[in-house]
Design a protein around this motif. Structure first.
Motif, PDB file in Angstrom:
ATOM      1  N   TYR A 139      44.252  63.229  41.496  1.00 44.75           N
ATOM      2  CA  TYR A 139      45.569  63.861  41.421  1.00 44.75           C
ATOM      3  C   TYR A 139      46.551  63.053  42.249  1.00 44.75           C
ATOM      4  CZ  TYR A 139      44.007  65.875  45.877  1.00 44.75           C
ATOM      5  OH  TYR A 139      43.517  66.044  47.152  1.00 44.75           O
ATOM      6  N   GLU A 140      47.821  63.111  41.858  1.00 47.57           N
ATOM      7  CA  GLU A 140      48.858  62.383  42.585  1.00 47.57           C
ATOM      8  C   GLU A 140      50.164  63.160  42.565  1.00 47.57           C
ATOM      9  OE1 GLU A 140      50.284  58.766  40.742  1.00 47.57           O
ATOM     10  OE2 GLU A 140      49.271  59.284  38.854  1.00 47.57           O
ATOM     11  N   HIS A 141      50.888  63.041  43.657  1.00 46.98           N
ATOM     12  CA  HIS A 141      52.177  63.712  43.801  1.00 46.98           C
ATOM     13  C   HIS A 141      53.219  62.961  42.988  1.00 46.98           C
ATOM     14  CE1 HIS A 141      55.869  64.623  46.469  1.00 46.98           C
ATOM     15  NE2 HIS A 141      55.693  65.608  45.617  1.00 46.98           N
ATOM     16  N   ARG A 142      53.990  63.703  42.157  1.00 47.48           N
ATOM     17  CA  ARG A 142      54.973  63.064  41.286  1.00 47.48           C
ATOM     18  C   ARG A 142      56.394  63.539  41.565  1.00 47.48           C
ATOM     19  NH1 ARG A 142      52.411  60.466  36.988  1.00 47.48           N
ATOM     20  NH2 ARG A 142      54.470  59.564  36.661  1.00 47.48           N
ATOM     21  N   GLY A 143      56.673  63.929  42.792  1.00 53.87           N
ATOM     22  CA  GLY A 143      58.022  64.353  43.138  1.00 53.87           C
ATOM     23  C   GLY A 143      58.167  65.861  43.159  1.00 53.87           C
ATOM     24  N   LYS A 184      59.922  69.517  41.915  1.00 53.76           N
ATOM     25  CA  LYS A 184      60.484  70.221  40.772  1.00 53.76           C
ATOM     26  C   LYS A 184      60.866  71.614  41.242  1.00 53.76           C
ATOM     27  CE  LYS A 184      59.533  71.551  35.987  1.00 53.76           C
ATOM     28  NZ  LYS A 184      58.519  71.537  34.899  1.00 53.76           N
ATOM     29  N   ARG A 213      56.373  70.787  45.057  1.00 59.76           N
ATOM     30  CA  ARG A 213      55.710  69.522  44.738  1.00 59.76           C
ATOM     31  C   ARG A 213      55.064  69.586  43.355  1.00 59.76           C
ATOM     32  NH1 ARG A 213      54.034  66.010  48.995  1.00 59.76           N
ATOM     33  NH2 ARG A 213      54.977  66.552  50.980  1.00 59.76           N
ATOM     34  N   ASN A 214      55.325  68.574  42.547  1.00 61.69           N
ATOM     35  CA  ASN A 214      54.731  68.505  41.214  1.00 61.69           C
ATOM     36  C   ASN A 214      53.601  67.476  41.228  1.00 61.69           C
ATOM     37  OD1 ASN A 214      55.108  69.652  38.494  1.00 61.69           O
ATOM     38  ND2 ASN A 214      55.318  67.521  37.883  1.00 61.69           N
ATOM     39  N   TYR A 215      52.453  67.854  40.661  1.00 61.12           N
ATOM     40  CA  TYR A 215      51.282  66.981  40.685  1.00 61.12           C
ATOM     41  C   TYR A 215      50.824  66.646  39.269  1.00 61.12           C
ATOM     42  CZ  TYR A 215      50.556  67.285  45.698  1.00 61.12           C
ATOM     43  OH  TYR A 215      50.702  67.171  47.054  1.00 61.12           O
ATOM     44  N   ARG A 216      50.363  65.424  39.131  1.00 61.44           N
ATOM     45  CA  ARG A 216      49.731  64.972  37.890  1.00 61.44           C
ATOM     46  C   ARG A 216      48.230  64.945  38.156  1.00 61.44           C
ATOM     47  NH1 ARG A 216      47.889  60.225  35.423  1.00 61.44           N
ATOM     48  NH2 ARG A 216      48.441  60.005  33.212  1.00 61.44           N
ATOM     49  N   ILE A 249      45.281  65.507  31.038  1.00 61.09           N
ATOM     50  CA  ILE A 249      46.216  65.488  32.162  1.00 61.09           C
ATOM     51  C   ILE A 249      46.924  66.839  32.259  1.00 61.09           C
ATOM     52  CG2 ILE A 249      48.291  64.442  33.131  1.00 61.09           C
ATOM     53  CD1 ILE A 249      45.896  62.610  33.238  1.00 61.09           C
ATOM     54  N   SER A 276      49.993  68.543  34.320  1.00 58.61           N
ATOM     55  CA  SER A 276      51.140  68.368  35.212  1.00 58.61           C
ATOM     56  C   SER A 276      51.603  69.754  35.632  1.00 58.61           C
ATOM     57  CB  SER A 276      52.270  67.614  34.505  1.00 58.61           C
ATOM     58  OG  SER A 276      51.867  66.294  34.201  1.00 58.61           O
TER      59      SER A 276
END
Length: 261
Positions: A83-87, A89, A93-96, A112, A114
């Motif tokens: 998983y990775e933090h994508r900014g 929203k 925090r929004n995660y992929r 995936i 999100s």
């Protein structure tokens, strides 16, 4: 496709109303002055109906429950791989999240998810965590949090998956579904260690208290990660469900994590 066609037709109706309003206003003012009572009334009425159609148009583009439009919706269980933090929203925090999914039809594939993850839930996100997910048959790699008509089906499949893989036993599952509510305190705790990725199995000896004042000893088996274990120890009492005909084992609800920040 049909939804967007309806939205397009609604937009055309709005445009026609506005054009007619301008035409009526122009004719009326040329006949009776710059602003007449009749022209203002007509313009207001047409603008009101145009607004209603515009809101309907936006609603058709952004339905509140996408799942009800899915004719190929499926459910499954996803296991977190990475998983990775994508900014941010809406301040969260929004995660992929990359997952390996087992679908209700037995298919295994990568997908995936999100999703926004709040501070309270963030410590529970880890590799090996399993979650119920939903997806469309024609786009299985795009995963969603269960919602709408698929939510209950996703939970049932998740419970079946946990039962099949030894994450829960039948008696505990039955108590969770059909049991009566109660509260319990931990008298003793034993651990089997890590039995699943990031998950420790705990055997709890409990003193259970019923709403009518009765008390009885019981046991529970729970799977927890390190963060959930800490929350479990901090709780003053545990919410449980029990079956009157099978008091030897109860289903425990892991307490919610305390607010962070």
């Amino acid at each position: 496709m049909r939804r967007f066609l309806i939205a397009f037709l609604q937009l055309m109706v709005v445009a026609a109303f506005i054009r007619w309003s301008v035409y009526v206003f122009a004719v009326d003012t040329s006949a009776g002055g710059f602003f007449t009572e009749n022209s203002l009334g007509i313009a207001f009425g047409i603008s009101f109906f145009a607004l209603i159609f515009a809101l309907s148009f936006l609603g058709s583009l952004y339905p509140t429950n996408l799942a009800k439009y899915w004719k190929d919706g499926k459910v499954g269980v996803g296991e977190v791989q990475t998983y990775e933090h994508r900014g941010l929203k809406n301040g969260v925090r929004n995660y992929r999240i990359a997952m390996q999914v087992e679908g209700e039809d037995g298919a295994v594939f990568d997908g995936i998810l999100s999703v926004p993850v709040g501070k309270r839930r963030l410590p529970a996100l880890h590799q090996g965590q399993i979650l119920p997910v939903v997806y469309r048959a024609k786009k299985p790699k795009q995963l969603y949090v269960p919602h709408g008509p698929l939510k209950e089906r996703a939970q049932l499949f998740y419970d079946f998956y946990c039962l099949r893989t030894g994450r829960v036993d039948q008696l505990t599952l039955n108590a969770g579904y059909y049991g009566l509510p109660g509260r319990a305190v931990i008298a003793q705790e034993m651990s089997d260690g890590l039995v699943f990725p990031g998950k420790e199995r705990l055997h709890l000896d409990l003193s259970v208290f019923t709403p009518d004042g009765h008390q009885f000893p019981s046991t529970a088996t729970v799977l927890v990660d390190a963060y959930q274990k800490d929350v479990l120890h901090q709780a003053r009492y545990l919410e449980v469900k029990y079956l009157p005909e099978a008091l030897e084992k109860v289903a425990v609800r892991i307490p919610k994590a305390p607010k962070v920040g």
